[in-house]
Design a protein around this motif. Structure first.
Motif, PDB file in Angstrom:
ATOM      1  N   THR A  15      26.651  43.507  35.118  1.00 31.23           N
ATOM      2  CA  THR A  15      26.475  42.371  34.219  1.00 31.23           C
ATOM      3  C   THR A  15      24.996  42.347  33.878  1.00 31.23           C
ATOM      4  O   THR A  15      24.168  41.992  34.715  1.00 31.23           O
ATOM      5  N   GLY A  16      24.672  42.768  32.678  1.00 32.43           N
ATOM      6  CA  GLY A  16      23.269  42.897  32.319  1.00 32.43           C
ATOM      7  C   GLY A  16      22.638  44.011  33.122  1.00 32.43           C
ATOM      8  O   GLY A  16      23.050  45.155  33.043  1.00 32.43           O
ATOM      9  N   HIS A  17      21.649  43.654  33.935  1.00 30.71           N
ATOM     10  CA  HIS A  17      20.968  44.640  34.766  1.00 30.71           C
ATOM     11  C   HIS A  17      21.292  44.469  36.245  1.00 30.71           C
ATOM     12  O   HIS A  17      20.574  44.991  37.096  1.00 30.71           O
ATOM     13  N   THR A  18      22.357  43.740  36.548  1.00 27.76           N
ATOM     14  CA  THR A  18      22.690  43.495  37.952  1.00 27.76           C
ATOM     15  C   THR A  18      24.080  44.027  38.281  1.00 27.76           C
ATOM     16  O   THR A  18      24.939  44.159  37.413  1.00 27.76           O
ATOM     17  N   LEU A  19      24.283  44.309  39.546  1.00 30.03           N
ATOM     18  CA  LEU A  19      25.579  44.757  40.052  1.00 30.03           C
ATOM     19  C   LEU A  19      26.504  43.548  40.156  1.00 30.03           C
ATOM     20  O   LEU A  19      26.105  42.489  40.637  1.00 30.03           O
ATOM     21  N   ALA A  20      27.727  43.710  39.693  1.00 28.00           N
ATOM     22  CA  ALA A  20      28.682  42.596  39.727  1.00 28.00           C
ATOM     23  C   ALA A  20      29.985  43.059  40.369  1.00 28.00           C
ATOM     24  O   ALA A  20      30.598  44.019  39.931  1.00 28.00           O
ATOM     25  N   LEU A  21      30.378  42.386  41.428  1.00 26.07           N
ATOM     26  CA  LEU A  21      31.681  42.629  42.053  1.00 26.07           C
ATOM     27  C   LEU A  21      32.490  41.356  41.858  1.00 26.07           C
ATOM     28  O   LEU A  21      32.298  40.369  42.558  1.00 26.07           O
ATOM     29  N   ASP A  22      33.388  41.377  40.884  1.00 20.12           N
ATOM     30  CA  ASP A  22      34.141  40.180  40.535  1.00 20.12           C
ATOM     31  C   ASP A  22      35.595  40.554  40.246  1.00 20.12           C
ATOM     32  O   ASP A  22      36.108  41.535  40.777  1.00 20.12           O
ATOM     33  N   ALA A  23      36.246  39.778  39.409  1.00 19.11           N
ATOM     34  CA  ALA A  23      37.655  39.987  39.102  1.00 19.11           C
ATOM     35  C   ALA A  23      37.908  41.348  38.466  1.00 19.11           C
ATOM     36  O   ALA A  23      38.957  41.956  38.682  1.00 19.11           O
ATOM     37  N   ARG A  24      36.947  41.853  37.711  1.00 25.15           N
ATOM     38  CA  ARG A  24      37.108  43.173  37.085  1.00 25.15           C
ATOM     39  C   ARG A  24      37.251  44.265  38.129  1.00 25.15           C
ATOM     40  O   ARG A  24      37.995  45.229  37.945  1.00 25.15           O
ATOM     41  N   THR A  25      36.543  44.115  39.253  1.00 28.83           N
ATOM     42  CA  THR A  25      36.620  45.105  40.328  1.00 28.83           C
ATOM     43  C   THR A  25      38.034  45.153  40.901  1.00 28.83           C
ATOM     44  O   THR A  25      38.582  46.238  41.131  1.00 28.83           O
ATOM     45  N   LEU A  26      38.619  43.981  41.125  1.00 29.23           N
ATOM     46  CA  LEU A  26      39.987  43.953  41.652  1.00 29.23           C
ATOM     47  C   LEU A  26      40.990  44.469  40.623  1.00 29.23           C
ATOM     48  O   LEU A  26      41.979  45.110  40.982  1.00 29.23           O
ATOM     49  N   GLY A  27      40.751  44.212  39.352  1.00 32.10           N
ATOM     50  CA  GLY A  27      41.613  44.750  38.311  1.00 32.10           C
ATOM     51  C   GLY A  27      41.558  46.261  38.274  1.00 32.10           C
ATOM     52  O   GLY A  27      42.591  46.938  38.125  1.00 32.10           O
ATOM     53  N   LEU A  28      40.367  46.828  38.432  1.00 33.78           N
ATOM     54  CA  LEU A  28      40.228  48.278  38.474  1.00 33.78           C
ATOM     55  C   LEU A  28      40.904  48.849  39.710  1.00 33.78           C
ATOM     56  O   LEU A  28      41.545  49.908  39.643  1.00 33.78           O
ATOM     57  N   ALA A  29      40.802  48.157  40.816  1.00 32.73           N
ATOM     58  CA  ALA A  29      41.488  48.605  42.039  1.00 32.73           C
ATOM     59  C   ALA A  29      43.001  48.600  41.841  1.00 32.73           C
ATOM     60  O   ALA A  29      43.693  49.526  42.292  1.00 32.73           O
ATOM     61  N   ALA A  30      43.518  47.593  41.163  1.00 38.90           N
ATOM     62  CA  ALA A  30      44.960  47.541  40.886  1.00 38.90           C
ATOM     63  C   ALA A  30      45.377  48.701  39.983  1.00 38.90           C
ATOM     64  O   ALA A  30      46.424  49.321  40.191  1.00 38.90           O
ATOM     65  N   ALA A  31      44.559  49.009  38.994  1.00 38.17           N
ATOM     66  CA  ALA A  31      44.861  50.141  38.115  1.00 38.17           C
ATOM     67  C   ALA A  31      44.820  51.452  38.888  1.00 38.17           C
ATOM     68  O   ALA A  31      45.677  52.326  38.690  1.00 38.17           O
ATOM     69  N   ALA A  32      43.849  51.595  39.781  1.00 38.53           N
ATOM     70  CA  ALA A  32      43.761  52.813  40.590  1.00 38.53           C
ATOM     71  C   ALA A  32      44.985  52.955  41.489  1.00 38.53           C
ATOM     72  O   ALA A  32      45.530  54.057  41.643  1.00 38.53           O
ATOM     73  N   LEU A  33      45.430  51.847  42.073  1.00 33.96           N
ATOM     74  CA  LEU A  33      46.632  51.889  42.906  1.00 33.96           C
ATOM     75  C   LEU A  33      47.855  52.276  42.080  1.00 33.96           C
ATOM     76  O   LEU A  33      48.674  53.087  42.516  1.00 33.96           O
ATOM     77  N   ALA A  34      47.974  51.720  40.897  1.00 32.05           N
ATOM     78  CA  ALA A  34      49.098  52.073  40.026  1.00 32.05           C
ATOM     79  C   ALA A  34      49.049  53.554  39.650  1.00 32.05           C
ATOM     80  O   ALA A  34      50.094  54.219  39.571  1.00 32.05           O
ATOM     81  N   LEU A  35      47.857  54.083  39.440  1.00 32.34           N
ATOM     82  CA  LEU A  35      47.730  55.509  39.145  1.00 32.34           C
ATOM     83  C   LEU A  35      48.140  56.363  40.335  1.00 32.34           C
ATOM     84  O   LEU A  35      48.791  57.396  40.172  1.00 32.34           O
ATOM     85  N   LEU A  36      47.746  55.919  41.533  1.00 36.98           N
ATOM     86  CA  LEU A  36      48.144  56.657  42.732  1.00 36.98           C
ATOM     87  C   LEU A  36      49.661  56.662  42.917  1.00 36.98           C
ATOM     88  O   LEU A  36      50.224  57.620  43.442  1.00 36.98           O
ATOM     89  N   LEU A  37      50.303  55.590  42.489  1.00 35.15           N
ATOM     90  CA  LEU A  37      51.760  55.507  42.575  1.00 35.15           C
ATOM     91  C   LEU A  37      52.449  56.172  41.385  1.00 35.15           C
ATOM     92  O   LEU A  37      53.662  56.078  41.242  1.00 35.15           O
ATOM     93  N   ARG A  38      51.648  56.820  40.527  1.00 36.64           N
ATOM     94  CA  ARG A  38      52.133  57.545  39.350  1.00 36.64           C
ATOM     95  C   ARG A  38      52.900  56.655  38.373  1.00 36.64           C
ATOM     96  O   ARG A  38      53.935  57.029  37.830  1.00 36.64           O
TER      97      ARG A  38
END
Length: 102
Positions: free
Chosen positions: A57-80
């Motif tokens: 977010t700008g020039h800072t590291l952000a761990l928020d809802a987007r991070t969990l959304g990406l994790a969900a997408a990665a899990l779905a990819l792992l499950l093909r």
């Protein structure tokens, strides 16, 4: 006026890059290393763009809802899962976390 100059220079640059790509001899394009690079480079660039958009977010590291959304997408990819399911799971998890979090 400077915006139009920037647009014209960008258009000319894109045209020159396209022309340069068309002028490469076919023998160079048939090399295995070039084929592999052409296949992997778009994936690497897309992954970098996703990481930058997700974790900053700008020039800072952000761990928020987007991070969990990406994790969900990665899990779905792992499950093909199909592509639309991957995208839908990322959207749903991100929206759920934002709704619960405030």
């Amino acid at each position: 006026m400077s915006t139009w100059i920037a647009i014209a220079l960008t258009a000319a640059g894109c045209y020159l890059v396209k022309l340069l790509g068309l002028s490469v001899p076919a023998g160079v394009l048939e090399r295995p290393a070039v084929k592999r690079l052409a296949a992997l480079l778009p994936v690497a660039l897309l992954a970098a763009l996703i990481a930058q958009q997700t974790f900053s977010t700008g020039h800072t590291l952000a761990l928020d809802a987007r991070t969990l959304g990406l994790a969900a997408a990665a899990l779905a990819l792992l499950l093909r899962a199909p592509f639309l399911v991957v995208v839908a799971s990322a959207v749903a998890v991100t929206a759920l976390v934002r709704a619960v979090g405030g």
